[in-house]
Design an enzyme around this catalytic site. Structure first.
Site, PDB file in Angstrom:
ATOM      1  N   CYS A 115     -22.522   2.470  -4.989  1.00 38.98           N
ATOM      2  CA  CYS A 115     -23.606   2.889  -5.894  1.00 38.98           C
ATOM      3  C   CYS A 115     -23.165   3.948  -6.904  1.00 38.98           C
ATOM      4  O   CYS A 115     -23.855   4.178  -7.891  1.00 38.98           O
ATOM      5  CB  CYS A 115     -24.794   3.396  -5.093  1.00 38.98           C
ATOM      6  SG  CYS A 115     -25.529   2.104  -4.085  1.00 38.98           S
ATOM      7  N   HIS A 252     -29.066   7.675 -10.084  1.00 38.33           N
ATOM      8  CA  HIS A 252     -28.969   6.386  -9.394  1.00 38.33           C
ATOM      9  C   HIS A 252     -30.309   6.125  -8.715  1.00 38.33           C
ATOM     10  O   HIS A 252     -30.885   7.006  -8.086  1.00 38.33           O
ATOM     11  CB  HIS A 252     -27.837   6.436  -8.366  1.00 38.33           C
ATOM     12  CG  HIS A 252     -27.862   5.281  -7.412  1.00 38.33           C
ATOM     13  ND1 HIS A 252     -27.943   3.979  -7.846  1.00 38.33           N
ATOM     14  CD2 HIS A 252     -27.841   5.231  -6.056  1.00 38.33           C
ATOM     15  CE1 HIS A 252     -27.970   3.174  -6.800  1.00 38.33           C
ATOM     16  NE2 HIS A 252     -27.903   3.913  -5.696  1.00 38.33           N
ATOM     17  N   ASN A 282     -32.926  -0.774  -5.546  1.00 33.23           N
ATOM     18  CA  ASN A 282     -31.590  -0.184  -5.669  1.00 33.23           C
ATOM     19  C   ASN A 282     -30.621  -1.293  -6.085  1.00 33.23           C
ATOM     20  O   ASN A 282     -30.316  -2.173  -5.294  1.00 33.23           O
ATOM     21  CB  ASN A 282     -31.192   0.431  -4.325  1.00 33.23           C
ATOM     22  CG  ASN A 282     -29.803   1.074  -4.362  1.00 33.23           C
ATOM     23  OD1 ASN A 282     -29.048   0.892  -5.307  1.00 33.23           O
ATOM     24  ND2 ASN A 282     -29.480   1.809  -3.315  1.00 33.23           N
TER      25      ASN A 282
HETATM   26  N1  ACO Z   1     -40.711  -1.536   7.307  1.00 35.74           N
HETATM   27  C1  ACO Z   1     -41.395  -0.958   8.297  1.00 35.74           C
HETATM   28  N2  ACO Z   1     -40.832  -0.109   9.175  1.00 35.74           N
HETATM   29  C2  ACO Z   1     -39.519   0.151   9.009  1.00 35.74           C
HETATM   30  C3  ACO Z   1     -38.753  -0.441   7.977  1.00 35.74           C
HETATM   31  C4  ACO Z   1     -39.417  -1.316   7.119  1.00 35.74           C
HETATM   32  N3  ACO Z   1     -38.781  -1.921   6.095  1.00 35.74           N
HETATM   33  N4  ACO Z   1     -37.489   0.008   8.071  1.00 35.74           N
HETATM   34  C5  ACO Z   1     -37.457   0.859   9.107  1.00 35.74           C
HETATM   35  N5  ACO Z   1     -38.670   0.941   9.687  1.00 35.74           N
HETATM   36  C6  ACO Z   1     -39.086   1.743  10.825  1.00 35.74           C
HETATM   37  C7  ACO Z   1     -37.913   2.140  11.690  1.00 35.74           C
HETATM   38  O1  ACO Z   1     -37.591   1.113  12.614  1.00 35.74           O
HETATM   39  C8  ACO Z   1     -38.469   3.361  12.371  1.00 35.74           C
HETATM   40  O2  ACO Z   1     -39.307   2.958  13.422  1.00 35.74           O
HETATM   41  P1  ACO Z   1     -39.363   3.795  14.810  1.00 35.74           P
HETATM   42  O3  ACO Z   1     -39.866   5.156  14.431  1.00 35.74           O
HETATM   43  O4  ACO Z   1     -40.312   2.986  15.629  1.00 35.74           O
HETATM   44  O5  ACO Z   1     -37.964   3.818  15.319  1.00 35.74           O
HETATM   45  C9  ACO Z   1     -39.345   4.019  11.307  1.00 35.74           C
HETATM   46  O6  ACO Z   1     -39.621   2.970  10.354  1.00 35.74           O
HETATM   47  C10 ACO Z   1     -38.682   5.170  10.587  1.00 35.74           C
HETATM   48  O7  ACO Z   1     -37.353   4.795  10.238  1.00 35.74           O
HETATM   49  P2  ACO Z   1     -36.399   5.786   9.464  1.00 35.74           P
HETATM   50  O8  ACO Z   1     -35.091   5.087   9.220  1.00 35.74           O
HETATM   51  O9  ACO Z   1     -36.355   7.095  10.145  1.00 35.74           O
HETATM   52  O10 ACO Z   1     -37.212   5.935   8.105  1.00 35.74           O
HETATM   53  P3  ACO Z   1     -36.937   6.887   6.894  1.00 35.74           P
HETATM   54  O11 ACO Z   1     -38.116   7.700   6.592  1.00 35.74           O
HETATM   55  O12 ACO Z   1     -35.619   7.606   7.016  1.00 35.74           O
HETATM   56  O13 ACO Z   1     -36.820   5.830   5.701  1.00 35.74           O
HETATM   57  C11 ACO Z   1     -35.079   4.787   4.431  1.00 35.74           C
HETATM   58  C12 ACO Z   1     -35.805   4.849   5.748  1.00 35.74           C
HETATM   59  C13 ACO Z   1     -36.061   4.368   3.366  1.00 35.74           C
HETATM   60  C14 ACO Z   1     -33.946   3.777   4.523  1.00 35.74           C
HETATM   61  C15 ACO Z   1     -34.531   6.190   4.077  1.00 35.74           C
HETATM   62  O14 ACO Z   1     -33.838   6.724   5.178  1.00 35.74           O
HETATM   63  C16 ACO Z   1     -33.622   6.152   2.903  1.00 35.74           C
HETATM   64  O15 ACO Z   1     -34.031   5.867   1.793  1.00 35.74           O
HETATM   65  N6  ACO Z   1     -32.329   6.488   3.078  1.00 35.74           N
HETATM   66  C17 ACO Z   1     -31.371   6.481   1.997  1.00 35.74           C
HETATM   67  C18 ACO Z   1     -30.972   5.082   1.742  1.00 35.74           C
HETATM   68  C19 ACO Z   1     -30.184   4.945   0.505  1.00 35.74           C
HETATM   69  O16 ACO Z   1     -30.413   5.615  -0.468  1.00 35.74           O
HETATM   70  N7  ACO Z   1     -29.259   4.021   0.541  1.00 35.74           N
HETATM   71  C20 ACO Z   1     -28.535   3.605  -0.580  1.00 35.74           C
HETATM   72  C21 ACO Z   1     -27.409   4.472  -0.911  1.00 35.74           C
HETATM   73  S1  ACO Z   1     -26.611   3.801  -2.268  1.00 35.74           S
HETATM   74  C22 ACO Z   1     -25.336   2.705  -1.818  1.00 35.74           C
HETATM   75  O17 ACO Z   1     -24.196   3.105  -1.840  1.00 35.74           O
HETATM   76  C23 ACO Z   1     -25.586   1.296  -1.483  1.00 35.74           C
END
Ligand code: ACO
Length: 325
Positions: A115, A252, A282
Site C-alpha cells: 500500500c 492512503h 482500499n
Molecule cells: N463483519 C462483521 N464482523 C467482523 C468483520 C466483518 N467484516 N470482520 C471482523 N469481524 C468481527 C471479528 O471477528 C471480531 O469478533 P469477536 O469480537 O467476536 O472476536 C470483531 O468483529 C472485532 O474484530 P477486530 O479485528 O478487533 O475489529 P477492529 O475494530 O480492529 O476492525 C479492521 C477491524 C477494520 C480490520 C481494523 O482493525 C483495521 O482497519 N485495521 C487496519 C487494516 C488496514 O488498514 N489494512 C490495510 C493496510 S494497507 C496494505 O498494505 C494492504
C-alpha cells in the site's frame, strides 16, 4: 540557487465498472453494512471484470494522466508502476503499459511496497528525474486486489477494491525557494519484523501459488497512526512546513478511522483531508493517485497548493511526501 524538481504535470485514474456494495458482501459472508461502515468508513468498492488486468487499469489511468497533462506519450522516458498484483511473475507489468503506449525508448519497471507503493514510486522517480538521467515520468499505482482476496474471510474481503491512478512528472528547474513547485521532500521507511501481520500466503519461491491476503487487522491499526505521524513529522522537519501550511492531505485510503486519527494527531483540519475510502475501499498502491485525481477533477487541488501524501502497508512499509502542485 536554482534546483531540479519533479513537477506534477497531470493526473488521471481508472475504476472498473463493477461496483460491489456492502449489502452484496453481507449476502456472501457474515458481515453487515453497519459493521463495515462503522469500523472502516467503506460503503462500496470497484471490482475488475473477468479478463481485466492490472495492465489494462494502469494503462487507462496513464492515458488519462497524459491527456490531463496535455502531452504526448512519446515524451515519457520513465514509467514506474507500483503494484502488488502484477499480470505475470515477470516481465514487469510496466513494460506492457510502455508497449501499449507505443513507447520504445527509456525505461519501465514495477515497484512493490504494497500500500506504500505509490509513495515509494514517487520518491524513486523523483531521485531518477533529479539526477538528470530522465526527463518525463509516469508514476502509476494499479491493483487487482480482488484476485488475492479470500472471499470467505470477512476480516479482509470487505476492505479492498481494484483500480488505478497515475501522475505525470517532469524534471524542471525551480528557483530553490519555499515556493518551488514539485516534490519538496519524501521519506520512506520499512520494518520487516512486522511481515507476518499483513502478507499473502503464497508466492513464487515459497508455494508456487498466488496465495491470499492475510492480516492481523488490529495489529496493523495499532501501528498505523504512530508510523504515519512519525514519518510526516520528518517531512515537516525537512522543509520547515507545519500542519497549518498544508492545503490538502491525501492519505492512503485504508480505513477512515486511521485517516481521521492521523489528521487529528497532526492537527490537520478535517476539511483539508481528501477521503475516497467510502467509494473506493482500499485499493493499495492505487489509492493515493485515485484520491488525487478526484480532488484535482473537482477543483480542490490547484496549482500552487501544498499537498501532503502518506501511506502505510504490508512489510510494514510506510512513507510521506510533500508536493507543491
Ligand atoms: N463483519 C462483521 N464482523 C467482523 C468483520 C466483518 N467484516 N470482520 C471482523 N469481524 C468481527 C471479528 O471477528 C471480531 O469478533 P469477536 O469480537 O467476536 O472476536 C470483531 O468483529 C472485532 O474484530 P477486530 O479485528 O478487533 O475489529 P477492529 O475494530 O480492529 O476492525 C479492521 C477491524 C477494520 C480490520 C481494523 O482493525 C483495521 O482497519 N485495521 C487496519 C487494516 C488496514 O488498514 N489494512 C490495510 C493496510 S494497507 C496494505 O498494505 C494492504
Amino acid at each position: 540557487m536554482s534546483v531540479t524538481r519533479s513537477v506534477v504535470l497531470g493526473s488521471g485514474s481508472y475504476l472498473p465498472k463493477r461496483v460491489l456494495t456492502n449489502a452484496e458482501l453481507a449476502a456472501q459472508v457474515a458481515t453487515s453494512d453497519e459493521w463495515i461502515v462503522q469500523r472502516t468508513g467503506i460503503r462500496q468498492r470497484h471490482i475488475a471484470a473477468d479478463g481485466e488486468l492490472t495492465m489494462d487499469m494502469g494503462l487507462a489511468a496513464a492515458k488519462a494522466a497524459l491527456d490531463h497533462a496535455g502531452i504526448d506519450a512519446q515524451s515519457i522516458d520513465l514509467i514506474v508502476l507500483a503494484t502488488s498484483t502484477p499480470d505475470n511473475t515477470f516481465p514487469a507489468t510496466a513494460v506492457s503499459i510502455q508497449a501499449a503506449l507505443g513507447i520504445h525508448h527509456g525505461a519501465a519497471f514495477d515497484l512493490q511496497a504494497v500500500c506504500s507503493g505509490f509513495v515509494f514510486g514517487l520518491a524513486t522517480v523523483d531521485g531518477m528525474l533529479r539526477t538528470g538521467g530522465f526527463k518525463r515520468a509516469l508514476v502509476i499505482g494499479a491493483e487487482a486486489f480482488s484476485r488475492i482476496l479470500d472471499w470467505n474471510d470477512r476480516t479482509t474481503c470487505v476492505l479492498f477494491g481494484d483500480g488505478a491512478g497515475a501522475l505525470v512528472l517532469e524534471a524542471q528547474q525551480q528557483p530553490g525557494t519555499r515556493e518551488d513547485r514539485g516534490i519538496l521532500t519524501s521519506h520512506l521507511r520499512s520494518d520487516g519484523r512486522h511481515k507476518s501481520k499483513l502478507y499473502v500466503d503464497g508466492g513464487v519461491s515459497s508455494t508456487g501459488t498466488v496465495g491470499h491476503l492475510r492480516m492481523e487487522g488490529r495489529e496493523v491499526f495499532k501501528f498505523a497512526v504512530a508510523a504515519i505521524t512519525d514519518v510526516i513529522e520528518d517531512a515537516f522537519r525537512a522543509t520547515g512546513y507545519t500542519a497549518q501550511d498544508i492545503d490538502w492531505f491525501v492519505p492512503h485510503q485504508a480505513n477512515k478511522r486511521i485517516i481521521d486519527g492521523a489528521a487529528h494527531k497532526l492537527g490537520i483540519a478535517p476539511e483539508k483531508v481528501v477521503s475516497t475510502v467510502d467509494l473506493h475501499g482500499n485499493t493499495s498502491a492505487a489509492s493515493i493517485p485515485l484520491a488525487i485525481s478526484v480532488a484535482v477533477q473537482d477543483g480542490r487541488i490547484k496549482r500552487g497548493d501544498l499537498v501532503l501524501l502518506e501511506a502505510m502497508g504490508g512489510g510494514f512499509t510506510w512513507g510521506a511526501a510533500l508536493v507543491r502542485w
